[in-house]
Design a protein around this motif. Structure first.
Motif, PDB file in Angstrom:
ATOM      1  N   ARG A   1       0.833  -1.209   0.000  1.00 20.20           N
ATOM      2  CA  ARG A   1       0.000   0.000   0.000  1.00 20.20           C
ATOM      3  C   ARG A   1       0.864   1.255   0.000  1.00 20.20           C
TER       4      ARG A   1
ATOM      5  N   HIS B   1      -6.708   7.607  -0.711  1.00 19.42           N
ATOM      6  CA  HIS B   1      -7.972   7.497  -1.432  1.00 19.42           C
ATOM      7  C   HIS B   1      -8.128   8.658  -2.428  1.00 19.42           C
TER       8      HIS B   1
ATOM      9  N   ALA C   1      -8.702  -1.533  -4.373  1.00 19.84           N
ATOM     10  CA  ALA C   1      -8.745  -2.750  -3.548  1.00 19.84           C
ATOM     11  C   ALA C   1      -7.423  -2.936  -2.802  1.00 19.84           C
TER      12      ALA C   1
ATOM     13  N   LYS D   1      -5.404  -0.626  -1.862  1.00 22.70           N
ATOM     14  CA  LYS D   1      -5.426   0.374  -0.783  1.00 22.70           C
ATOM     15  C   LYS D   1      -6.233  -0.138   0.413  1.00 22.70           C
ATOM     16  N   SER D   2      -7.428  -0.690   0.138  1.00 18.32           N
ATOM     17  CA  SER D   2      -8.309  -1.132   1.226  1.00 18.32           C
ATOM     18  C   SER D   2      -7.733  -2.328   1.976  1.00 18.32           C
TER      19      SER D   2
ATOM     20  N   ASN E   1      -4.987  -1.259   4.152  1.00 12.73           N
ATOM     21  CA  ASN E   1      -5.490  -0.564   5.343  1.00 12.73           C
ATOM     22  C   ASN E   1      -5.655  -1.486   6.542  1.00 12.73           C
TER      23      ASN E   1
END
Ligand SMILES: [Zn+2]
Length: 238
Positions: A125, A145, A165, A167-168, A171
């Protein structure tokens, strides 16, 4: 049987023949917990490219089968596991014009993909964020984001969704869940997919741009040469 392979050291695609492969005999052992036979075999594949010639080393664990005369032999159709010994964790070697921070993060994310998939996803990420800021010159956004949204019209929709996706999932390691009783884990296979996405972005963004610039410069210098041969001003507007 000759096969095509991209060298993990120089990234050159070449055809590997028997002459490029050295290997041990298969070693048969008993796994007493399962009461089964397995075979281990180590291979050394030498890159045929004259500029490289580096040796890739890996070991395979193979299933057992009984051959026609009743001997235990390895079943080459059934590879249970393969370990990359050199280079470790099949880290791709990228050209050195890729920013150092990106290469370091990529390498680390890849190395820990099985040991700590959640940490690997977090590093992927961060690596994604560095790439978006550097490659697309995105500045002054308040979160990753928003940085991804800023490049939405520059990339195709599928890639945009995949990047969001990444990135999420990243997280999950970067920020704890609001409810501490909820534990969401990242599986090694999932972290591996994220690292693959990082590899793809390095190739699609940095390497494609570099290649395109090289070719454009080549065309320009071909033209300069040709025009000089014609003894005409190369910058003529005719
Ligand atoms: Zn090579």
């Amino acid at each position: 049987m000759p096969f095509s392979r991209v060298c993990p050291f120089c990234n050159v695609l070449s055809t590997i023949t028997e002459n490029d492969i050295q290997h041990t005999n298969a070693f048969c052992y008993t796994d007493y917990s399962k009461g089964k036979f397995y075979h281990l075999k180590t291979y050394v594949v030498t890159c045929p490219s004259q500029q490289c010639k580096k040796a890739e080393i890996y070991t395979q664990k193979l299933s057992d089968k009984i051959n026609g005369v009743g001997y235990h032999v390895p079943d080459y159709e059934c590879i249970i596991k393969s370990w990359n010994l050199e280079p470790e964790a099949s880290i791709k070697i990228f050209p050195d014009y890729i920013p150092e921070q990106i290469l370091q993060d990529y390498k680390e994310a890849k190395l820990i993909v099985n040991i700590s998939p959640k940490a690997s996803a977090t590093i992927s990420r961060r690596c994604l964020q560095t790439m978006i800021r550097d490659f697309w010159a995105i500045k002054g956004k308040k979160s990753l984001h928003h940085e991804i949204e800023a490049i939405k019209d520059k990339i195709d929709t599928n890639m945009y969704d995949a990047i969001m996706a990444l990135k999420s999932i990243g997280n999950i390691g970067a920020h704890p869940e609001k409810d501490i009783n909820i534990i969401v884990d990242v599986e090694p296979g999932e972290a591996e997919e994220l690292v693959w996405l990082i590899e793809t972005l390095i190739e699609d963004w940095y390497m494609v741009r570099h290649d395109r610039e090289n070719r454009i410069n080549k065309i320009k210098s071909i033209n300069t040469e040709k025009q000089l041969e014609r003894k005409i001003d190369p910058y003529s507007t005719n």
